[in-house]
Design an enzyme around this catalytic site. Structure first.
Site, PDB file in Angstrom:
ATOM      1  N   HIS A 401       0.819  -1.210   0.000  1.00 41.65           N
ATOM      2  CA  HIS A 401       0.000   0.000   0.000  1.00 41.65           C
ATOM      3  C   HIS A 401       0.850   1.256   0.000  1.00 41.65           C
ATOM      4  O   HIS A 401       2.061   1.247   0.278  1.00 41.65           O
ATOM      5  CB  HIS A 401      -0.948   0.000   1.207  1.00 41.65           C
ATOM      6  CG  HIS A 401      -0.264   0.016   2.542  1.00 41.65           C
ATOM      7  ND1 HIS A 401       0.061   1.178   3.196  1.00 41.65           N
ATOM      8  CD2 HIS A 401       0.149  -1.000   3.352  1.00 41.65           C
ATOM      9  CE1 HIS A 401       0.639   0.887   4.360  1.00 41.65           C
ATOM     10  NE2 HIS A 401       0.704  -0.427   4.484  1.00 41.65           N
ATOM     11  N   CYS A 420       2.841  -5.293   6.741  1.00 34.04           N
ATOM     12  CA  CYS A 420       2.519  -5.026   5.338  1.00 34.04           C
ATOM     13  C   CYS A 420       3.660  -4.252   4.666  1.00 34.04           C
ATOM     14  O   CYS A 420       4.553  -3.726   5.333  1.00 34.04           O
ATOM     15  CB  CYS A 420       1.206  -4.261   5.227  1.00 34.04           C
ATOM     16  SG  CYS A 420      -0.245  -5.280   5.617  1.00 34.04           S
TER      17      CYS A 420
END
Length: 518
Positions: A401, A420
């Site tokens: 992201h 992440c």
């Protein structure tokens, strides 16, 4: 068991190449297969096996017979030397470590090695030591890694470099005077730039310009911020021992053995300890960017997945751990500031999830073990996921992201996330991901992002994504090493020390399929 399995492979190969009268079994077969090899060549083979350290292996693993056996029992010496050679050659070709729990990024392709053909060569070559030499440099980058390993072994033999024993927490600033740490730093950096130990400043306690230049060179070499400020991360890197470097290089060699050829299709590879993402087509790098990965206590898992869709203006459902450990302390300090960042508080009441006004909650009554709320962050400029989320379904809920924390990409060591992958240039990856997806161009993307509404689209061609852990790479013939941030190289090195199961391959046919007996 190890010797019996190794001998069974050798014997099977011998059966395929010897005349019928000579198709014996066990040690007799091994002797018959090598009876044409001169005793001097067998001696040279034993000498080569004694130098397996140059290949990152330990000669003690292979029960190499001593030279005294050559005089007392030549046949047995010949058989045991060949048995040791065959076991070592399997490790050189297939890797000593078959697999480690959780390391799905480790790749082996035993079928591509053609083990039986190598066994035949070893059994029939007039100079079997040459076969070991060829097997040792078969993996990609092996020559460069072996040369670097030899360099560090020479440093170790000379006593290595000195350790820093002074304060390794407080930052040493350029121009500072420190009678304890500066001399230690100077002695350590002499291995990077010997000139720092010469001239009038060689014994000075001042962190002068020459020593700063050596520190920056070291930081650049280690992939750290090359600012000359020596803080805890740089102190840790300086204190990594020569033996640790040797261990990393041994792991790097073993990880490459038996590896498959690069896939031809478009794919994404994220190297965790190098904090880099590459979009590849075959061997060609299409995109290259910095990434931020999981902290040591919230490690990014190794994964082989596929990117399937993209989400614009994502909301963030804060994971329970993040809510308890990260947001609760902020709520206890200043709930209004958390609310202004777009975070919303929810609680389950009589089976329904309802929003709660943070100003009505006494957060001091809760702790990380007692926090009955759910938290979600609205889409927006301050959203932790930024403006774009790349979805790659997996059981660990890991994705790639955007991020509002752009300043972190200037850091050399970028293990800051909760697992992440944060992207330095998400719009570049978005362009590649949407390639071939009907109805999506830059104009539409800009419109959707400007709307601030959450929207998703599947991508026309899913992209394989591999998150891997490779601390040591070779670029342009230069070996580049990074810190073992998760300790996975250390785990691998310990696995190498444990006696591995032999790979048993049929001697018939072409490409062979190895089986690890674990």
């Amino acid at each position: 068991m190890r010797a019996v399995l190794a001998l069974s492979i050798l014997s099977a190969s011998i059966v395929a190449i010897l005349p019928a009268r000579a198709q014996a079994t066990g040690a007799d077969a091994a002797v018959l297969a090598t009876e044409a090899v001169s005793p001097a060549a067998i001696g040279r083979l034993a000498e080569r096996l004694a130098r397996l350290e140059e290949d990152g292996l330990d000669p003690r693993w292979y029960n190499i017979p001593g030279a005294e056996l050559a005089a007392s029992d030549p046949a047995r010496y010949r058989a045991e030397t060949m048995r040791a050679a065959q076991a070592a050659m399997q490790d050189l070709l297939l890797g000593r470590v078959a697999q480690i729990r959780g390391r799905v990024d480790l790749r082996r392709d035993p079928a591509s090695v053609r083990l039986a053909a190598w066994v035949n060569d070893l059994s029939t070559a007039s100079e079997p030591a040459d076969v070991i030499d060829r097997a040792a440099v078969l993996p990609a980058d092996a020559r460069a890694l072996k040369a670097e390993l030899a360099r560090y072994r020479a440093l170790a033999a000379a006593g290595g470099w000195p350790r820093i024993t002074g304060d390794r927490v407080r930052t040493l600033e350029p121009g500072a005077t420190d009678p304890v740490r500066v001399p230690q730093l100077r002695a350590r950096l002499a291995f990077v730039d010997p000139a720092v130990m010469q001239g009038a400043s060689a014994t000075s306690p001042v962190y002068d310009a020459q020593l700063q230049a050596a520190a920056r060179a070291f930081q650049e070499q280690e992939g750290l911020e090359a600012d000359g400020r020596v803080g805890s991360i740089t102190w840790t890197a300086l204190n990594q021992s020569v033996e640790d470097k040797i261990s990393q290089l041994r792991v790097a060699l073993d990880m490459r053995r038996g590896a498959p050829a690069p896939a031809a299709e478009r794919r994404i590879e994220v190297n965790i300890p190098h904090f880099r993402l590459h979009l590849l087509e075959g061997d060609r790098v299409v995109r290259d960017m910095a990434v931020i990965v999981g902290r040591r206590d919230r490690q990014t898992p190794m994964l082989n997945v596929r990117m399937t869709s993209v989400q614009f203006n994502p909301q963030w459902g804060v994971p329970e751990r993040n809510a308890r450990e990260d947001l609760l302390p902020r709520l206890q300090r200043n709930p209004a500031a958390v609310q202004s960042a777009g975070f919303r508080l929810y609680q389950r009441v009589e089976g329904e999830v309802v929003e709660v006004d943070p100003s009505t909650v006494d957060f001091s009554a809760y702790n990380r073990n007692n926090f009955p709320y759910y938290i979600r962050q609205d889409a927006g400029e301050r959203n932790a996921l930024g403006r774009i989320k790349f979805v790659m379904p997996n059981g660990d809920d890991i994705y790639m992201h955007d991020t509002p924390d752009r300043h972190l990409f200037t850091r050399g060591q970028r293990a800051f996330s909760s697992g992440c992958i944060r992207l330095e240039r998400p719009m570049e990856l978005l362009s590649e991901a949407l390639s071939g997806t009907t109805g999506w161009d830059r104009t539409r993307v800009d419109q959707v992002l400007a709307s601030r509404r959450t929207a998703s689209t599947p991508i026309a061609r899913s992209i394989p994504v591999r998150l891997h852990y490779t601390t040591t790479i070779v670029e342009g013939g230069r070996v580049i090493m990074r810190q073992d941030i998760y300790g996975l190289d250390a785990d691998y090195a310990r696995a190498m020390e444990r006696a591995p199961a032999q790979r048993v391959a049929a001697a018939e046919g072409g490409a062979q399929r190895g089986t690890a007996l674990r």
